[in-house]
Design a protein around this motif. Structure first.
Motif, short mmCIF file in Angstrom:
data_model
loop_
_atom_site.label_atom_id
_atom_site.label_comp_id
_atom_site.label_asym_id
_atom_site.label_seq_id
_atom_site.Cartn_x
_atom_site.Cartn_y
_atom_site.Cartn_z
N ASP A 67 54.40 38.95 36.32
CA ASP A 67 53.40 39.09 37.38
C ASP A 67 53.51 40.46 38.07
O ASP A 67 53.43 40.56 39.30
N GLY A 68 53.73 41.51 37.26
CA GLY A 68 53.77 42.88 37.77
C GLY A 68 55.13 43.36 38.23
O GLY A 68 55.32 44.55 38.46
N LYS A 69 56.11 42.46 38.38
CA LYS A 69 57.45 42.87 38.84
C LYS A 69 58.33 43.22 37.65
O LYS A 69 58.42 42.46 36.68
N GLU A 70 58.98 44.39 37.74
CA GLU A 70 59.77 44.89 36.62
C GLU A 70 61.23 44.44 36.69
O GLU A 70 61.83 44.40 37.76
N TYR A 71 61.76 44.10 35.51
CA TYR A 71 63.18 43.75 35.38
C TYR A 71 63.72 44.45 34.14
O TYR A 71 63.12 44.40 33.07
N THR A 72 64.86 45.10 34.31
CA THR A 72 65.49 45.74 33.15
C THR A 72 66.68 44.89 32.71
O THR A 72 66.58 44.10 31.78
N ASN A 73 67.79 45.00 33.43
CA ASN A 73 68.94 44.16 33.08
C ASN A 73 69.31 43.25 34.26
O ASN A 73 70.45 42.81 34.38
N ASN A 74 68.34 42.98 35.13
CA ASN A 74 68.65 42.24 36.36
C ASN A 74 67.89 40.93 36.49
O ASN A 74 67.86 40.33 37.56
N LEU A 75 67.26 40.45 35.38
CA LEU A 75 66.57 39.16 35.45
C LEU A 75 67.58 38.04 35.24
O LEU A 75 68.29 38.00 34.24
N THR A 76 67.64 37.10 36.17
CA THR A 76 68.55 35.97 36.08
C THR A 76 67.75 34.67 35.97
O THR A 76 66.56 34.64 36.28
N PRO A 77 68.38 33.57 35.55
CA PRO A 77 67.66 32.29 35.49
C PRO A 77 67.07 31.89 36.84
O PRO A 77 65.96 31.35 36.89
N ALA A 78 67.79 32.19 37.93
CA ALA A 78 67.28 31.82 39.26
C ALA A 78 66.03 32.63 39.61
O ALA A 78 65.04 32.08 40.14
N ILE A 79 66.04 33.92 39.29
CA ILE A 79 64.87 34.76 39.57
C ILE A 79 63.68 34.33 38.71
O ILE A 79 62.55 34.23 39.19
N ALA A 80 63.94 34.06 37.44
CA ALA A 80 62.87 33.62 36.54
C ALA A 80 62.22 32.34 37.05
O ALA A 80 60.99 32.19 37.04
N LYS A 81 63.06 31.43 37.53
CA LYS A 81 62.55 30.17 38.07
C LYS A 81 61.69 30.41 39.31
O LYS A 81 60.61 29.84 39.46
N GLU A 82 62.15 31.33 40.17
CA GLU A 82 61.38 31.68 41.37
C GLU A 82 60.04 32.30 41.01
O GLU A 82 59.04 32.12 41.72
N GLN A 83 60.01 33.02 39.88
CA GLN A 83 58.78 33.67 39.44
C GLN A 83 57.86 32.72 38.66
O GLN A 83 56.82 33.14 38.14
N GLY A 84 58.25 31.46 38.55
CA GLY A 84 57.38 30.47 37.92
C GLY A 84 57.52 30.33 36.42
O GLY A 84 56.59 29.86 35.76
N VAL A 85 58.68 30.73 35.87
CA VAL A 85 58.92 30.60 34.43
C VAL A 85 59.67 29.30 34.16
O VAL A 85 60.68 29.02 34.80
N ALA A 86 59.17 28.51 33.23
CA ALA A 86 59.84 27.26 32.84
C ALA A 86 59.76 27.10 31.33
O ALA A 86 58.78 27.51 30.70
N VAL A 87 60.81 26.51 30.74
CA VAL A 87 60.85 26.29 29.30
C VAL A 87 61.14 24.82 29.01
O VAL A 87 62.03 24.23 29.62
N ILE A 88 60.37 24.25 28.09
CA ILE A 88 60.66 22.90 27.60
C ILE A 88 61.19 23.05 26.17
O ILE A 88 60.45 23.40 25.25
N TYR A 89 62.50 22.83 26.03
CA TYR A 89 63.13 22.98 24.72
C TYR A 89 62.99 21.70 23.91
O TYR A 89 62.61 20.65 24.42
N GLN A 90 63.33 21.80 22.61
CA GLN A 90 63.27 20.62 21.74
C GLN A 90 64.23 19.53 22.24
O GLN A 90 63.90 18.35 22.22
N GLU A 91 65.41 19.94 22.72
CA GLU A 91 66.35 18.99 23.31
C GLU A 91 66.10 18.97 24.82
O GLU A 91 66.35 19.96 25.51
N PHE A 92 65.58 17.85 25.32
CA PHE A 92 65.19 17.77 26.72
C PHE A 92 66.39 17.84 27.66
O PHE A 92 67.48 17.39 27.33
#
Length: 497
Positions: A67-92
């Motif tokens: 959503d326009g915000k840049e990340y190089t080596n500083n993207l964490t799972p917590a930040i990704a979640k805050e930015q609205g990213v979610a993954v549904i894996y084969q193993e729930f």
């Protein structure tokens, strides 16, 4: 009008592991409110790219924009979640023994005055499911749900976090046809509400039915992004594998076999009410039917995984008596199970150890393993099955799905059985690896082996089988010869409850 705004961008992403380049200068963009397929063979880099999106993997170089915000080596799972990213894996990622509502808010429960507010979680969960058009009791335990409804709980969980980008990894792999239709309706609702869906699937018909665009990765490199409506199945396959696959199901010129290797009559046991069939030498016998029809349960009785309560099994002219899988293996019957990760492999052990493990008695003397023999056997089957691995010491969990499946097959080929039972042999693997496995199956029957193939993939069932036995509700409802093969005939027999 379809949005052209990019919600997620990868710019020159490279990820290197020891001796392996998983992603090689990948640039790719996903638009807001589109369903975008990510396609490629196992090992193409799809999983690494997705893990980079969630912050679980840090790229060696390159930039990710959410959503326009840049990340190089500083993207964490917590930040990704805050930015609205979610993954549904084969193993729930669900807890079976708590309620649906508690799972929806797992890890981030609603609190009132510092205390978990169960009433509020039930109410909010109910609202989410109503938005999806799903009528469900959110106070029920997740354990009571089918796989399809467990997947809906994962979607509801993502929506509770105000998801903007939802990644679905092989979402239809374990679903019934009806459950897939429900999932497609929900995907369309999510798209209409502005959610971006990244859809990963080896089922090309689904890609053409549900997606707007498709991006192809191969060997860690970005190949091309195309509008789904502007391409076709053959072009996609060619881009994925880097070569033409002219015949999906390789044909053999062979005469109809008559020698009966196994004769099963009126078999009964857990999940099996009355099953009869004959397996002939040098043939592929397909088992068709809906999920839960009794196909897997029948071969588990044959292999001694569960005990039969009735019926007879005649094998090579004699009554087959097996108390456990070891007895079946010693008599030349091998089973490559449906769930390769949980039942077919020792994931934390090496490729070599997995391949030679069933043959320990043959390669040992005075209870000491002859590692020269072991290495020769392992090397032979890694080469014969073209298993892509840096060495025989590679840990199995680090292989792609297709190569894991080849290891499962390799360990039984090394044991040299006469009957090989393949339960969903190509589930979750790419078109290139599928063709390689089909080639191996044909080589086996040319060598006089007999194969039982359980498959829920109708094209595969019709394309590879010499005969098809159809199951419904624990019974065999019919048998089809090659001349009688058609999807309608299989489905008619599969629904004769």
């Amino acid at each position: 009008m379809e949005s052209t705004k990019n919600i997620l961008e990868f710019k020159n992403i490279t990820k290197k592991y020891a001796g392996v380049v998983a992603l090689d200068n990948v640039s790719l963009a996903f638009r807001a409110g589109e369903v975008h397929a990510l396609a490629g063979e196992n090992g193409a880099g799809k999983s690494t790219l997705i893990k980079s999106t969630t912050g679980a993997v840090i790229p060696t170089s390159g930039t990710i924009l959410i959503d326009g915000k840049e990340y190089t080596n500083n993207l964490t799972p917590a930040i990704a979640k805050e930015q609205g990213v979610a993954v549904i894996y084969q193993e729930f990622n669900l807890v079976n023994d708590i309620s649906i509502a508690e799972n929806v808010f797992l890890g981030s429960p609603i609190r009132t005055h510092g205390m978990i507010d169960m009433k509020a979680m039930v109410s909010e969960s109910q609202k989410i499911f109503e938005q999806l058009g799903i009528n469900i009791d959110v106070t029920a335990n997740v354990r009571t749900l089918t796989t399809g409804y467990q997947q809906l709980v994962e979607i509801a969980k993502a929506l509770s976090h105000k998801v903007k980008i939802l990644v679905m990894d092989e979402p239809s792999a374990s679903l019934t046809t009806n459950e897939v239709e429900i999932m497609f309706k929900i995907i369309k609702k999510l798209k209409a509400s502005g959610v971006t869906i990244i859809y990963i699937s080896h089922r090309l018909d689904e890609i053409f039915e549900i997606t707007d665009r498709v991006s192809i990765l191969r060997d860690g490199k970005m190949i091309k992004t195309v509008n789904t409506c502007d391409t076709n199945r053959q072009e996609l396959i060619s881009m994925m594998v880097g070569r033409e696959l002219t015949e999906q199901y390789p044909k053999l010129d062979k005469q109809e076999q008559t020698e009966v290797v196994m004769d099963v009559q009126h078999l009964k046991g857990p999940g099996v009410k009355d099953v009869s069939f004959q397996l002939r030498k040098g043939e592929i016998l397909g088992f068709g039917g809906l999920v839960g029809a009794g196909r897997t349960e029948s071969v588990q009785l044959v292999c001694g995984i569960t005990g039969k309560t009735g019926g007879t099994i005649t094998y090579k002219g004699k009554e087959l008596k097996v108390k456990n899988p070891k007895d079946a293996i010693e008599q030349g019957i091998a089973l490559a199970p449906e769930d390769r990760k949980k039942q077919g492999l020792m994931l934390h052990m090496s490729v070599g150890e997995n391949i030679y493990f069933p043959s320990l008695l043959q390669i040992s003397k005075h209870d000491v393993i002859d590692y020269t023999k072991a290495k020769n056997i392992v090397g032979e089957y890694i080469k014969a099955l073209a298993i892509k691995t840096p060495s025989d010491r590679q840990i199995c969990k680090n292989l792609s799905g297709g190569n894991q499946q080849k290891v499962v097959i390799a360990k039984w080929l090394a044991k040299n059985p006469d009957v090989i039972i393949l339960d969903e042999p190509t589930r979750g693997i790419d078109v290139g690896a599928k063709q390689e496995i089909y080639g191996i199956m044909n080589e086996l029957i040319q060598a006089g082996k007999s194969i039982i193939m359980i498959s829920s993939d109708m094209e595969e069932l019709l394309g590879m089988s010499d005969r098809i036995v159809v199951f419904c509700e624990g019974r065999v409802t019919g048998e089809l010869s090659k001349a009688e093969f058609c999807q309608e005939a299989v489905m008619s027999l599969a629904s004769q409850g």
